[in-house]
Design a protein around this motif. Sequence first.
Motif, PDB file in Angstrom:
ATOM      1  N   ASP B 323      35.642  44.225  39.161  1.00 22.20           N
ATOM      2  CA  ASP B 323      35.310  45.054  38.001  1.00 22.20           C
ATOM      3  C   ASP B 323      36.476  45.985  37.670  1.00 22.20           C
ATOM      4  O   ASP B 323      37.515  45.961  38.355  1.00 22.20           O
ATOM      5  CB  ASP B 323      34.023  45.852  38.237  1.00 22.20           C
ATOM      6  N   GLY B 324      36.279  46.772  36.636  1.00 24.06           N
ATOM      7  CA  GLY B 324      37.360  47.629  36.168  1.00 24.06           C
ATOM      8  C   GLY B 324      37.867  48.577  37.234  1.00 24.06           C
ATOM      9  O   GLY B 324      39.077  48.766  37.388  1.00 24.06           O
ATOM     10  N   LEU B 325      36.936  49.157  37.983  1.00 29.92           N
ATOM     11  CA  LEU B 325      37.359  50.112  39.005  1.00 29.92           C
ATOM     12  C   LEU B 325      38.218  49.446  40.071  1.00 29.92           C
ATOM     13  O   LEU B 325      39.268  49.956  40.463  1.00 29.92           O
ATOM     14  CB  LEU B 325      36.120  50.763  39.639  1.00 29.92           C
ATOM     15  N   GLU B 326      37.793  48.278  40.546  1.00 31.04           N
ATOM     16  CA  GLU B 326      38.576  47.569  41.563  1.00 31.04           C
ATOM     17  C   GLU B 326      39.929  47.121  41.022  1.00 31.04           C
ATOM     18  O   GLU B 326      40.924  47.080  41.745  1.00 31.04           O
ATOM     19  CB  GLU B 326      37.790  46.346  42.079  1.00 31.04           C
ATOM     20  N   SER B 327      39.971  46.787  39.723  1.00 36.45           N
ATOM     21  CA  SER B 327      41.214  46.264  39.159  1.00 36.45           C
ATOM     22  C   SER B 327      42.318  47.313  39.157  1.00 36.45           C
ATOM     23  O   SER B 327      43.498  46.990  39.097  1.00 36.45           O
ATOM     24  CB  SER B 327      40.979  45.727  37.745  1.00 36.45           C
ATOM     25  N   LYS B 328      41.926  48.580  39.253  1.00 34.63           N
ATOM     26  CA  LYS B 328      42.941  49.643  39.329  1.00 34.63           C
ATOM     27  C   LYS B 328      43.722  49.586  40.633  1.00 34.63           C
ATOM     28  O   LYS B 328      44.769  50.193  40.784  1.00 34.63           O
ATOM     29  CB  LYS B 328      42.278  51.019  39.180  1.00 34.63           C
ATOM     30  N   PHE B 329      43.159  48.879  41.616  1.00 33.56           N
ATOM     31  CA  PHE B 329      43.832  48.751  42.909  1.00 33.56           C
ATOM     32  C   PHE B 329      44.389  47.337  43.096  1.00 33.56           C
ATOM     33  O   PHE B 329      44.523  46.841  44.199  1.00 33.56           O
ATOM     34  CB  PHE B 329      42.867  49.134  44.035  1.00 33.56           C
ATOM     35  N   SER B 330      44.706  46.665  41.962  1.00 30.83           N
ATOM     36  CA  SER B 330      45.224  45.307  42.004  1.00 30.83           C
ATOM     37  C   SER B 330      46.501  45.212  41.184  1.00 30.83           C
ATOM     38  O   SER B 330      46.473  45.222  39.954  1.00 30.83           O
ATOM     39  CB  SER B 330      44.173  44.332  41.443  1.00 30.83           C
ATOM     40  N   VAL B 331      47.643  45.096  41.880  1.00 31.01           N
ATOM     41  CA  VAL B 331      48.904  44.903  41.159  1.00 31.01           C
ATOM     42  C   VAL B 331      48.900  43.546  40.455  1.00 31.01           C
ATOM     43  O   VAL B 331      49.544  43.367  39.424  1.00 31.01           O
ATOM     44  CB  VAL B 331      50.107  45.059  42.129  1.00 31.01           C
ATOM     45  N   PHE B 332      48.130  42.600  40.987  1.00 33.82           N
ATOM     46  CA  PHE B 332      48.026  41.283  40.352  1.00 33.82           C
ATOM     47  C   PHE B 332      47.401  41.405  38.972  1.00 33.82           C
ATOM     48  O   PHE B 332      47.831  40.782  38.010  1.00 33.82           O
ATOM     49  CB  PHE B 332      47.171  40.338  41.231  1.00 33.82           C
ATOM     50  N   HIS B 333      46.365  42.227  38.895  1.00 34.91           N
ATOM     51  CA  HIS B 333      45.696  42.405  37.616  1.00 34.91           C
ATOM     52  C   HIS B 333      46.616  43.100  36.612  1.00 34.91           C
ATOM     53  O   HIS B 333      46.745  42.668  35.472  1.00 34.91           O
ATOM     54  CB  HIS B 333      44.406  43.209  37.779  1.00 34.91           C
ATOM     55  N   GLY B 334      47.260  44.175  37.052  1.00 39.44           N
ATOM     56  CA  GLY B 334      48.147  44.905  36.141  1.00 39.44           C
ATOM     57  C   GLY B 334      49.237  44.002  35.605  1.00 39.44           C
ATOM     58  O   GLY B 334      49.551  44.016  34.400  1.00 39.44           O
ATOM     59  N   CYS B 335      49.803  43.207  36.475  1.00 36.65           N
ATOM     60  CA  CYS B 335      50.877  42.302  36.069  1.00 36.65           C
ATOM     61  C   CYS B 335      50.345  41.240  35.100  1.00 36.65           C
ATOM     62  O   CYS B 335      50.975  40.925  34.085  1.00 36.65           O
ATOM     63  CB  CYS B 335      51.473  41.660  37.321  1.00 36.65           C
ATOM     64  N   ALA B 336      49.170  40.696  35.420  1.00 35.99           N
ATOM     65  CA  ALA B 336      48.599  39.625  34.575  1.00 35.99           C
ATOM     66  C   ALA B 336      48.324  40.130  33.163  1.00 35.99           C
ATOM     67  O   ALA B 336      48.706  39.475  32.174  1.00 35.99           O
ATOM     68  CB  ALA B 336      47.302  39.102  35.216  1.00 35.99           C
ATOM     69  N   VAL B 337      47.684  41.270  33.031  1.00 28.38           N
ATOM     70  CA  VAL B 337      47.374  41.746  31.672  1.00 28.38           C
ATOM     71  C   VAL B 337      48.642  42.196  30.947  1.00 28.38           C
ATOM     72  O   VAL B 337      48.760  42.027  29.731  1.00 28.38           O
ATOM     73  CB  VAL B 337      46.310  42.883  31.652  1.00 28.38           C
ATOM     74  N   GLY B 338      49.602  42.708  31.696  1.00 24.41           N
ATOM     75  CA  GLY B 338      50.884  43.076  31.078  1.00 24.41           C
ATOM     76  C   GLY B 338      51.562  41.857  30.475  1.00 24.41           C
ATOM     77  O   GLY B 338      52.063  41.893  29.347  1.00 24.41           O
ATOM     78  N   LEU B 339      51.560  40.751  31.206  1.00 18.70           N
ATOM     79  CA  LEU B 339      52.170  39.517  30.714  1.00 18.70           C
ATOM     80  C   LEU B 339      51.409  38.939  29.528  1.00 18.70           C
ATOM     81  O   LEU B 339      51.995  38.512  28.539  1.00 18.70           O
ATOM     82  CB  LEU B 339      52.210  38.472  31.841  1.00 18.70           C
ATOM     83  N   LEU B 340      50.103  38.926  29.623  1.00 17.82           N
ATOM     84  CA  LEU B 340      49.289  38.260  28.592  1.00 17.82           C
ATOM     85  C   LEU B 340      49.218  39.066  27.307  1.00 17.82           C
ATOM     86  O   LEU B 340      49.282  38.492  26.213  1.00 17.82           O
ATOM     87  CB  LEU B 340      47.866  38.026  29.118  1.00 17.82           C
ATOM     88  N   SER B 341      49.058  40.380  27.418  1.00 16.95           N
ATOM     89  CA  SER B 341      48.788  41.145  26.194  1.00 16.95           C
ATOM     90  C   SER B 341      49.906  42.126  25.854  1.00 16.95           C
ATOM     91  O   SER B 341      49.856  42.773  24.809  1.00 16.95           O
ATOM     92  CB  SER B 341      47.473  41.916  26.334  1.00 16.95           C
ATOM     93  N   GLY B 342      50.882  42.265  26.748  1.00 18.98           N
ATOM     94  CA  GLY B 342      51.979  43.181  26.445  1.00 18.98           C
ATOM     95  C   GLY B 342      51.579  44.641  26.563  1.00 18.98           C
ATOM     96  O   GLY B 342      52.321  45.535  26.184  1.00 18.98           O
ATOM     97  N   LYS B 343      50.398  44.892  27.088  1.00 16.85           N
ATOM     98  CA  LYS B 343      49.993  46.267  27.344  1.00 16.85           C
ATOM     99  C   LYS B 343      48.995  46.322  28.500  1.00 16.85           C
ATOM    100  O   LYS B 343      48.414  45.294  28.884  1.00 16.85           O
ATOM    101  CB  LYS B 343      49.441  46.943  26.088  1.00 16.85           C
ATOM    102  N   ALA B 344      48.816  47.516  29.004  1.00 18.54           N
ATOM    103  CA  ALA B 344      47.863  47.690  30.109  1.00 18.54           C
ATOM    104  C   ALA B 344      47.242  49.065  29.930  1.00 18.54           C
ATOM    105  O   ALA B 344      47.604  50.018  30.607  1.00 18.54           O
ATOM    106  CB  ALA B 344      48.556  47.557  31.449  1.00 18.54           C
ATOM    107  N   GLY B 345      46.359  49.131  28.949  1.00 20.24           N
ATOM    108  CA  GLY B 345      45.627  50.373  28.690  1.00 20.24           C
ATOM    109  C   GLY B 345      44.200  50.232  29.179  1.00 20.24           C
ATOM    110  O   GLY B 345      43.851  49.234  29.823  1.00 20.24           O
ATOM    111  N   PRO B 346      43.352  51.196  28.891  1.00 18.53           N
ATOM    112  CA  PRO B 346      41.954  51.119  29.340  1.00 18.53           C
ATOM    113  C   PRO B 346      41.267  49.821  28.905  1.00 18.53           C
ATOM    114  O   PRO B 346      40.458  49.271  29.660  1.00 18.53           O
ATOM    115  CB  PRO B 346      41.311  52.341  28.676  1.00 18.53           C
ATOM    116  N   ALA B 347      41.617  49.295  27.721  1.00 17.82           N
ATOM    117  CA  ALA B 347      40.963  48.059  27.261  1.00 17.82           C
ATOM    118  C   ALA B 347      41.254  46.910  28.214  1.00 17.82           C
ATOM    119  O   ALA B 347      40.411  46.031  28.414  1.00 17.82           O
ATOM    120  CB  ALA B 347      41.437  47.703  25.844  1.00 17.82           C
ATOM    121  N   GLN B 348      42.458  46.916  28.814  1.00 27.09           N
ATOM    122  CA  GLN B 348      42.836  45.826  29.722  1.00 27.09           C
ATOM    123  C   GLN B 348      42.239  46.014  31.116  1.00 27.09           C
ATOM    124  O   GLN B 348      42.370  45.145  31.979  1.00 27.09           O
ATOM    125  CB  GLN B 348      44.356  45.710  29.802  1.00 27.09           C
ATOM    126  N   TYR B 349      41.597  47.151  31.327  1.00 23.43           N
ATOM    127  CA  TYR B 349      40.925  47.385  32.613  1.00 23.43           C
ATOM    128  C   TYR B 349      39.402  47.397  32.456  1.00 23.43           C
ATOM    129  O   TYR B 349      38.682  47.848  33.337  1.00 23.43           O
ATOM    130  CB  TYR B 349      41.426  48.701  33.241  1.00 23.43           C
TER     131      TYR B 349
END
Lengths: 460, 460
Positions: B323-349
């Motif tokens: 879920d969103g809370l756990e994704s804050k502790f996942s560098v994999f998630h941050g990297c994935a949404v950064g690559l896919l959408s070019g941003k990593a704001g609250p919407a991407q979490y």
Amino acid sequence: MATRTLAHWAVSLNDIPCSTRSAAVKSLYNYIGCAIGGSNHPTTKKARDALSPFFGKPTSTLLGAQSPCFSKADPQHAALLNGIASHVHDYDDTHLATIIHPAGPIASALLAWAECQGGVSGQAMIVALVIGIETSCKLGRAIWPHHYDIGWHITSTTGAIGAAVAVGKLMELDDEQMMHAIGLASVQVVGLREMFGSDTKSFHPGRAASSGLLAALLAQKGYTSSEKALEAKRGWANVVAGGGVPRLDDLLASLGQTWEVEANSFKPFPCGIVCHPAIDAAVQCHHELRSKSPALPLENIEAVELRVHPLVVELTSKENPQDGLESKFSVFHGCAVGLLSGKAGPAQYADDVVTSREVIAMREKVKIISDDSLLADEVHLSLRHQRGMVIEKHVAHAIGSAHVPMTGQQLTDKFVDQTSLVLGADGAKAASDAAWTIAEVDSVETVFPMFRGRPRGTAR
Amino acid sequence: MATRTLAHWAVSLNDIPCSTRSAAVKSLYNYIGCAIGGSNHPTTKKARDALSPFFGKPTSTLLGAQSPCFSKADPQHAALLNGIASHVHDYDDTHLATIIHPAGPIASALLAWAECQGGVSGQAMIVALVIGIETSCKLGRAIWPHHYDIGWHITSTTGAIGAAVAVGKLMELDDEQMMHAIGLASVQVVGLREMFGSDTKSFHPGRAASSGLLAALLAQKGYTSSEKALEAKRGWANVVAGGGVPRLDDLLASLGQTWEVEANSFKPFPCGIVCHPAIDAAVQCHHELRSKSPALPLENIEAVELRVHPLVVELTSKENPQDGLESKFSVFHGCAVGLLSGKAGPAQYADDVVTSREVIAMREKVKIISDDSLLADEVHLSLRHQRGMVIEKHVAHAIGSAHVPMTGQQLTDKFVDQTSLVLGADGAKAASDAAWTIAEVDSVETVFPMFRGRPRGTAR
């Protein structure tokens, strides 16, 4: 498991032994008297003046309130202000093993919530109070004495958690919610000993009450904390233990086995507990002199010598106090008013008594001698009167100590004495009757009107 | 003298350097965006639902409030709820030397009080904010790192005192009152690290805000504490220092010499700061790929390798967040949404993004390698696309770090991005304009309507 253990015990408990219930009734009764008695103290008034513009819907009685405009507040502010009032005279209760004053934080939160909620029985209230006091005192034992030694005011640091659990019990929280209430209370660590002697000392139990209530309110709506709030490496006990090793598991294992509320004691005099033996002896001398010779002029006592435990000298040897607050740290003052008036209640600690010529003269006749062979609750007094009378008095254990607990009648006298100054004599008697019966009523809010002053213009 | 020194400095200060003012304006702007952005988070909503029945006179805006019924609260509740909202996305500010998030507690108390009071100028607000942030961060430096290491959440433990001093400044307290406000705040020690990962983490800055405000309100009416609240043997610093030796005098001597607010940084991404270099690199890759080949299907990236500082592996290697809370502790998630959408704001979490097939697939392509030769704000990313493209990216210092501070435009984009989800695009733009100009207005309450959602039925 400590957080879960405590939560589960609190949620599950419904039956308490008769002796426990009786001790809790006394604790609540004494609390109500102290909170009414402290309601017109300048400290309480300052806080009420500062916060009344921000009160929410007025659901919860400000005990002893005189103004019809502000006789109630929202429950958080009522908990805060009643908590302040209950402690401001240093006249409340003492759990001797931890010197926690347990009722203040817990009963302040509990009464405010019960009245706001409505329909809470006296029986439910007493069970919740017991649960809160057990929580606070068991946690206090687990971190005693290092926690207190480094500077925390243990009454409020443990009181917030006790208040949260007590209110949570009234709310009928489940195990999960109760754990989160404990966690939410555990992060609000209120109270430093450095504040003793200032208004902030009595802020501590007040803030603990409102913080505990807030924790329960949030947990009730599913707000989460940690399931290891108390026992985690960086949880409450380790963080606040002050270098000691917390004994959480041991203490929580004794929940329901030994009842801390049964060891709660009540202060007979509104000052530091080390003065109490000397005051007790002085009051006894007053009555002995009066019974021997009713017309004897007490101001003609020539000399008084007290042999006291060394702590009395260390903590309360202020010879010439200037006001009520300072007089609480003067064994000379306590002894003087005890001899002159046969009592030492809040009236005898008022500013104008402290500065009266008669009291000053009597204080100057009192000498103290430190004697490390004495117990902390022991004193020898010897008195010589101008007319040749000599009285020797040995108090082996002061009134209010574990060996000589206050009787029901003494608690009633204390209640009526201090609440008369707020509610008048008739009001005080009615409040006392109501407070003794609160455990038996179907719905506790029916008795609250007895704890408020009457609107202006109403006959006393 | 520490308490007196701090009080006197705060009471006396009126002029601040231009660079300090500019830093404070950015801190306030970023705070307002975060508090609006966090206002509809489930954590904030639970707290609002729990407490709205107890609100007093509604004088103070709940930032981002959607319901016309509860767009304001009394100042203590507004401070609490805005403080929660400002921190709940882990997207606020960071004073890197102490990892204090300073604006949350202080600005939450300050805005709530300024609006309630009325007639406060933007200039006065900024000076008060600076004083609060300096207080919080200097005190934090004095007890760092032991205080944090043993388990206190330093943001809120220092934030309550910062909030009290800031509000006290707006109230124009004198030296004595300010000392007592500091003392009253110092006894309310809020926040344990054990709560990280639960709703209670963001409760901490909220409660620090309301506690600091309460301290100032009481001190204003003459409520007393200790004049040595911070420095006494059993005062705040020694009690909370966690075994370290507090450096109060050193740090308070630097008040007005070095300005902590100028070292405040702003999070570009709503997650733990150690992930930021990797996300920065991923976002840069996204834009490079898009600029080289606008139609390239990003889901056909074949492999991504990150060489990261060891702390990234230790703290954020959650491969399969739920879920969103756990994704804050996942560098994999941050990297994935950064690559896919070019941003990593609250919407991407958001929860549904975390569980979407596309994002899960991309996360699985990311590998991390610990490299202790790297700095904490450094990363190497290498990426291979199905069509043979290879990108190597070295981020020497991540965006938002001390070396690469967020620009004004980046702060605006962050503000508008997160507030659009609450206020809509037009509302977000208007709120951003208002927030940038708040320092210049004669009376700050004129801008608050821009920070609330519009009543239902009103055109967007």
